[in-house]
Design a protein around this motif. Structure first.
Motif, short mmCIF file in Angstrom:
data_model
loop_
_atom_site.label_atom_id
_atom_site.label_comp_id
_atom_site.label_asym_id
_atom_site.label_seq_id
_atom_site.Cartn_x
_atom_site.Cartn_y
_atom_site.Cartn_z
N GLY A 142 132.83 111.03 -23.93
CA GLY A 142 132.39 112.39 -23.64
C GLY A 142 132.93 112.91 -22.31
O GLY A 142 133.79 112.30 -21.67
N VAL A 143 132.43 114.08 -21.92
CA VAL A 143 132.81 114.69 -20.65
C VAL A 143 131.55 114.89 -19.81
O VAL A 143 130.47 115.14 -20.35
N PRO A 144 131.64 114.76 -18.48
CA PRO A 144 130.47 114.99 -17.63
C PRO A 144 129.87 116.37 -17.87
O PRO A 144 130.60 117.37 -17.92
N GLY A 145 128.56 116.41 -18.05
CA GLY A 145 127.89 117.66 -18.32
C GLY A 145 127.99 118.12 -19.76
O GLY A 145 127.43 119.15 -20.13
N GLY A 146 128.71 117.35 -20.57
CA GLY A 146 128.88 117.72 -21.98
C GLY A 146 127.77 117.14 -22.83
O GLY A 146 126.68 116.82 -22.36
N ARG A 147 128.08 116.95 -24.11
CA ARG A 147 127.03 116.45 -25.01
C ARG A 147 127.16 114.94 -25.14
O ARG A 147 126.98 114.22 -24.16
N CYS A 148 127.42 114.43 -26.34
CA CYS A 148 127.40 112.99 -26.56
C CYS A 148 128.65 112.32 -25.98
O CYS A 148 129.60 112.97 -25.56
N GLY A 149 128.65 110.98 -26.01
CA GLY A 149 129.82 110.23 -25.61
C GLY A 149 129.64 109.42 -24.36
O GLY A 149 128.91 109.80 -23.44
N CYS A 150 130.31 108.26 -24.30
CA CYS A 150 130.32 107.45 -23.09
C CYS A 150 130.95 108.24 -21.96
O CYS A 150 131.87 109.03 -22.16
N ARG A 151 130.45 108.00 -20.75
CA ARG A 151 131.02 108.64 -19.58
C ARG A 151 131.92 107.65 -18.85
O ARG A 151 131.48 106.84 -18.06
N GLY A 152 133.19 107.70 -19.19
CA GLY A 152 134.15 106.89 -18.48
C GLY A 152 134.50 105.57 -19.14
O GLY A 152 133.85 105.10 -20.08
N TYR A 182 136.04 114.88 -28.15
CA TYR A 182 136.10 116.30 -28.47
C TYR A 182 136.45 117.06 -27.20
O TYR A 182 135.67 117.07 -26.24
N GLU A 183 137.63 117.65 -27.21
CA GLU A 183 138.15 118.31 -26.02
C GLU A 183 137.63 119.74 -25.82
O GLU A 183 137.85 120.34 -24.77
N GLY A 184 136.92 120.27 -26.82
CA GLY A 184 136.49 121.66 -26.73
C GLY A 184 135.58 121.94 -25.56
O GLY A 184 135.66 123.00 -24.92
N LEU A 185 134.68 121.00 -25.25
CA LEU A 185 133.77 121.21 -24.13
C LEU A 185 134.51 121.16 -22.80
O LEU A 185 134.18 121.90 -21.86
N ALA A 186 135.54 120.32 -22.72
CA ALA A 186 136.38 120.32 -21.52
C ALA A 186 137.09 121.66 -21.38
O ALA A 186 137.33 122.15 -20.27
N GLY A 187 137.41 122.28 -22.52
CA GLY A 187 138.11 123.56 -22.51
C GLY A 187 137.31 124.68 -21.90
O GLY A 187 137.87 125.72 -21.51
N ASP A 188 135.99 124.51 -21.80
CA ASP A 188 135.17 125.53 -21.13
C ASP A 188 135.59 125.70 -19.68
O ASP A 188 135.34 126.75 -19.07
N ASP A 189 136.21 124.67 -19.10
CA ASP A 189 136.66 124.71 -17.70
C ASP A 189 138.16 124.97 -17.58
O ASP A 189 138.72 124.84 -16.50
N GLY A 190 138.80 125.30 -18.71
CA GLY A 190 140.20 125.67 -18.66
C GLY A 190 141.14 124.58 -19.13
O GLY A 190 140.76 123.43 -19.37
N GLU A 191 142.41 124.95 -19.25
CA GLU A 191 143.43 124.08 -19.83
C GLU A 191 143.64 122.81 -19.01
O GLU A 191 143.89 121.74 -19.55
N ARG A 192 143.55 122.90 -17.68
CA ARG A 192 143.75 121.73 -16.83
C ARG A 192 142.72 120.66 -17.14
O ARG A 192 143.04 119.47 -17.20
N ARG A 193 141.48 121.08 -17.36
CA ARG A 193 140.42 120.09 -17.65
C ARG A 193 140.65 119.46 -19.01
O ARG A 193 140.36 118.27 -19.20
N VAL A 194 141.16 120.22 -19.96
CA VAL A 194 141.50 119.64 -21.26
C VAL A 194 142.54 118.54 -21.08
O VAL A 194 142.42 117.44 -21.63
#
Length: 408
Positions: free
Chosen positions: A154-164, A189-201
């Protein structure tokens, strides 16, 4: 209980097939146009194949078995679903390879999946915690089954998934000790990272690649060619590019869903980004529209159309595309230039008309008439499909070729 949008749903036995949409079909109706549908199926399959990826389209977009089978016939490896009941519905419709892109939680949901496995389904689900892994192992071991799983990152602040990476490696070590589970890859799932822009994806996908390689180096995957999967409907090009950087043998799986019918809103914007990044001139084409009729012209500059929130998703207001006379020809569209949907109610759309001119009688303003049929473009197909039990597939003459049932 789901709302029933319009008379189209109440007359379940009406033989719309073979009828023209502009006459003899109860409106409003959700409509998929065949030409752009066929284009989208072929376009996305070619994209995946050029990148060495398998395609597992997300079925939650439409939950229409007819579209599942079109996607599989076009070359898709399997169908992605979001819940155990969705998997059951897809399997009942003849889809045997299912990717449950979610954690499988709860004994009742585990029982559904166990039943599917016993019936011959090939099903993979996600896990992101020891607690979930232990519960799955207990249930499937008791049923004499072995469940195939992917670790979710997962991504920090996102939904499910291991963090790191550390969490993922620790979980993989625990799974290796559980006889009821078989770990075959990594999911994200990269969509939640996309909320912070292309660099975060890009950063997130780099992290996915690193974690996948660390798990492989630690010998945690049972498959010699483990799966690595991500890709919603906005950043699938970035996902495909990132996965090509893997040093060890992995099989990428892309999971976009909305591509099958595309849209005139959210994903039309995302597609412009894909085309620019890929240097392409042509991409996906919008295929899903909602057809409805002008119901009232109560005052100058205002049309009320018999279509509302129960018929079309509301994350963005629908876009007027074309207009026809009821009983007219598909080759004779009328203008909707300057039309704007300003408000949706349950069964009504408020449409602002440009420069209204009083007409000949009280049911006509300018050239707009009560009964005119209007085609609207939608945004985010998932939020329109789930309002319909049946969707009409039409040809260029707006003749109904197929009534496609949904299984929400």
């Amino acid at each position: 209980m789901r709302a029933e949008p319009g008379a189209e749903r109440r007359h379940k036995g009406c033989p719309e097939t073979g009828r023209r949409l502009l006459e003899g079909v109860s409106l409003p109706a959700a409509v998929v146009r065949e030409a752009p549908l066929a284009h989208n199926l072929a376009w996305m399959q070619r994209f995946a194949q050029r990148r060495g990826a398998w395609l597992a389209p997300h079925g939650k977009t439409s939950m229409a078995p007819a579209l599942f089978h079109r996607q599989l016939a076009a070359g898709a490896w399997g169908i992605t679903l979001a819940t155990a009941p969705q998997c059951r519905a897809a399997f009942a419709a003849g889809v045997t390879r299912l990717l449950l892109a979610n954690q499988l939680v709860g004994e009742a949901n585990m029982a559904i999946v166990a039943d599917l496995l016993e019936a011959g389904a090939e099903l993979i689900c996600l896990v992101d915690s020891e607690a979930n892994a232990v519960a799955l192992d207990r249930h499937f071991t008791a049923r004499g089954l072995r469940l195939t799983v992917l670790i979710e990152l997962g991504v920090p602040g996102g939904r499910c998934g291991c963090r790191g990476e550390d969490q993922a490696l620790t979980l993989a070590e625990r799974i290796a000790a559980l006889p009821g589970l078989s770990l075959v890859g990594l999911e994200g799932y990269e969509g939640l990272a996309g909320d912070d822009g292309e660099r975060r994806v890009a950063d997130y996908l780099d992290e996915m690649v690193g974690v996948a390689q660390a798990l492989s180096a630690a010998g945690r995957f049972e498959s010699p060619t483990p799966l690595i999967t991500a890709a919603g409907s906005a950043w699938y090009d970035r996902v495909a590019t990132a996965f090509q950087a893997l040093e060890r043998p992995f099989q990428p799986v892309l999971r976009p869903g909305c591509y099958v019918v595309h849209d005139h809103g959210l994903y039309a914007e995302a597609q412009r980004g894909v085309l620019a990044r890929e240097g392409l001139d042509e991409g996906l084409r919008p295929a899903l529209e909602v057809f409805a009729q002008v119901q009232s012209l109560p005052e100058p500059g205002l049309a009320i159309v018999a279509m509302g929130r129960r018929d079309v998703g509301g994350d963005r207001l629908p876009l007027p595309l074309r207009r026809y006379r009821e009983g007219g020809a598909a080759t004779e569209p009328l203008t909707v230039a300057g039309w704007e949907v300003t408000r949706l109610m349950d069964q009504h759309a408020f449409v602002r008309l440009p420069e209204p001119v009083a007409g000949e009688d009280e049911v006509r303003v300018g050239d707009v008439r009560v009964g005119d049929v209007v085609a609207f473009g939608i945004s985010h197909p998932c939020l329109t499909f789930d309002r319909w039990q049946r969707v009409l597939r039409v040809d260029e003459a707006l003749e109904v070729q197929e009534v496609m049932e949904t299984r929400f």
